[in-house]
Enzyme design. Structure first.
Site, PDB file in Angstrom:
ATOM      1  N   ASP A 142     126.943   1.200  -7.893  1.00  0.00           N
ATOM      2  CA  ASP A 142     126.330   2.487  -7.567  1.00  0.00           C
ATOM      3  C   ASP A 142     126.663   3.571  -8.577  1.00  0.00           C
ATOM      4  O   ASP A 142     127.653   3.485  -9.312  1.00  0.00           O
ATOM      5  CB  ASP A 142     126.705   2.926  -6.152  1.00  0.00           C
ATOM      6  N   GLU A 151     130.494   1.914  -3.717  1.00  0.00           N
ATOM      7  CA  GLU A 151     131.922   2.223  -3.864  1.00  0.00           C
ATOM      8  C   GLU A 151     132.184   3.715  -3.709  1.00  0.00           C
ATOM      9  O   GLU A 151     133.252   4.127  -3.244  1.00  0.00           O
ATOM     10  CB  GLU A 151     132.429   1.746  -5.232  1.00  0.00           C
TER      11      GLU A 151
END
Length: 415
Positions: free
Chosen positions: A80, A138
């Site tokens: 991400d 994350e």
């Protein structure tokens, strides 16, 4: 085996750079990595692998060597990006305005794809299975790691250890940083509302000033760090947002405060939550106000298992040279890789990304709009991680690093 891996990593560097630049140009926020997951899946299928979806946009794939059931090692890379407007003027600049790979997850993902390329060419030269975990989310609580663990990423087969790497602009490309034991902090978000009775600023005696109460709470709460915790336990309590929506002559009815609490000890973390709640509620009551404290639990402490970390350090020194494996300090930032470290043997190390020439390029910190990396890191990252995985597969029942490396080197010599 080391030289073979280095040659494979070097020959694939241009492709790894291209993968990273594609990912960098097409960043996606946490749990919205739909195109990223599709891209990763396509790349893995092109290598003849069978990737499987997991935990919204996560991807998991197994690379099986000889006797695949003998031992499993997992490697993790997150995918991400962050809500940051990129300021770099590069051909691979983000095409998604306001979203940027400013934490290096594009590096982690492309490195893991590079590992897949290397290991698929060495399947007949190692025993066991390598599980690659391409993880979403994350950057956003509850963290993709926690969701993937709940869905069974550490099962069927269960890895003996999990390794993760993260970019580190404080070190030049070609070096890594590592630390045994407790490395990164737990993190919790604090949301506090203090309520009083607002009114005219010229008549404070007729009001109950929540701004004054909030100020006392902010100051008093610091005694938790300075007086209540063992000085040997690193702890941070910071308040970064205070909203008292009054005016020069208006006392508001309530004040909103936001902050963070971080610690390097899980038992103290729990105790501190209780202390903080009692302190803010008691202080507010003593001053005639009321308050509500919400503690949103974030990631736990990240612990690098000592024996595993010793093996990783020794293997990295053999691959990079001892002078390029640097002991690093504890860090009060947080990472959801910590969930793996709480569930099984894990080691999380840092990959140098600053310009190796020492000219200061690529020195911007992570989470800034000018973060970028020296592409040499994209040769080091995949090759080192592939080597570490093979060493860990060779560890088996060995009890010392020397035995582990001897077994791994012997396997490579006879391959």
């Amino acid at each position: 085996m080391i030289e073979t891996i280095k040659q494979l990593a070097a020959s694939a560097t241009a492709d790894t750079i291209a993968l990273r630049q594609h990912l960098h140009a097409h960043p996606e926020l946490s749990f919205k990595e739909f195109e990223t997951a599709a891209f990763v899946t396509e790349q893995l299928k092109n290598l003849g692998l069978d990737p499987q979806p997991m935990a919204t946009t996560g991807v998991v794939v197994l690379i099986e060597g000889r006797n695949p059931g003998s031992r499993t090692v997992a490697l993790r890379g997150d995918m991400d990006a962050l809500p940051i407007l990129e300021q770099n003027d590069v051909p691979y600049k983000s095409t998604n305005p306001g979203v940027m790979h400013a934490c290096g997850h594009d590096v982690h993902t492309s490195s893991l794809l590079g590992v897949a390329r290397i290991l698929t060419q060495l399947r007949d030269q190692f025993e066991g299975t390598v599980k690659l975990i391409f993880q979403p989310g994350e950057e956003l609580v509850p963290g993709g790691a926690s969701l993937m663990i709940k869905e069974g990423v550490l099962e069927n087969p269960a890895p003996a250890s999990v390794l993760g790497q993260h970019v580190f602009p404080m070190l030049p490309a070609g070096q890594i940083g590592i630390r045994s034991g407790r490395y990164m902090a737990s993190t919790d978000e604090l949301y506090l509302t203090v309520r009083g009775k607002g009114g005219h600023g010229a008549m404070p005696d007729q009001n109950l000033d929540p701004v004054l109460v909030a100020a006392h709470i902010i100051v008093a709460a610091q005694q938790i760090v300075s007086r209540r915790v063992n000085p040997k336990i690193p702890t941070v309590l910071s308040f970064g947002k205070v909203i008292a929506n009054g005016a020069t002559n208006v006392i508001p009815n309530e004040v909103h405060i936001e902050g963070t609490f971080r610690a390097l000890d899980e038992a103290w973390r729990e105790e501190a939550h209780v202390i903080l709640r009692k302190l803010v509620e008691g202080l507010a009551e003593s001053m005639g106000a009321t308050c509500e404290l919400e503690i949103r639990r974030g990631y736990p402490c990240l612990d690098n298992e000592p024996e595993l970390t010793a093996r990783v350090r020794a293997a990295a020194e053999e691959y990079l040279g001892a002078e390029n494996v640097i002991e690093i300090d504890q860090w009060m930032a947080a990472e959801d890789f910590a969930y793996y470290s709480q569930a099984t043997n894990a080691c999380f190390y840092r990959l140098g990304t600053r310009s190796a020439s020492g000219d200061g390029r690529f020195a911007s910190s992570v989470h800034t709009p000018t973060f970028d990396i020296d592409s040499k890191a994209l040769e080091v990252g995949p090759g080192l991680m592939a080597w570490l995985a093979i060493c860990e597969l060779g560890a088996g029942e060995s009890t010392t690093t020397t035995e582990t490396l001897a077994a791994a080197s012997a396997a490579g010599a006879h391959a």
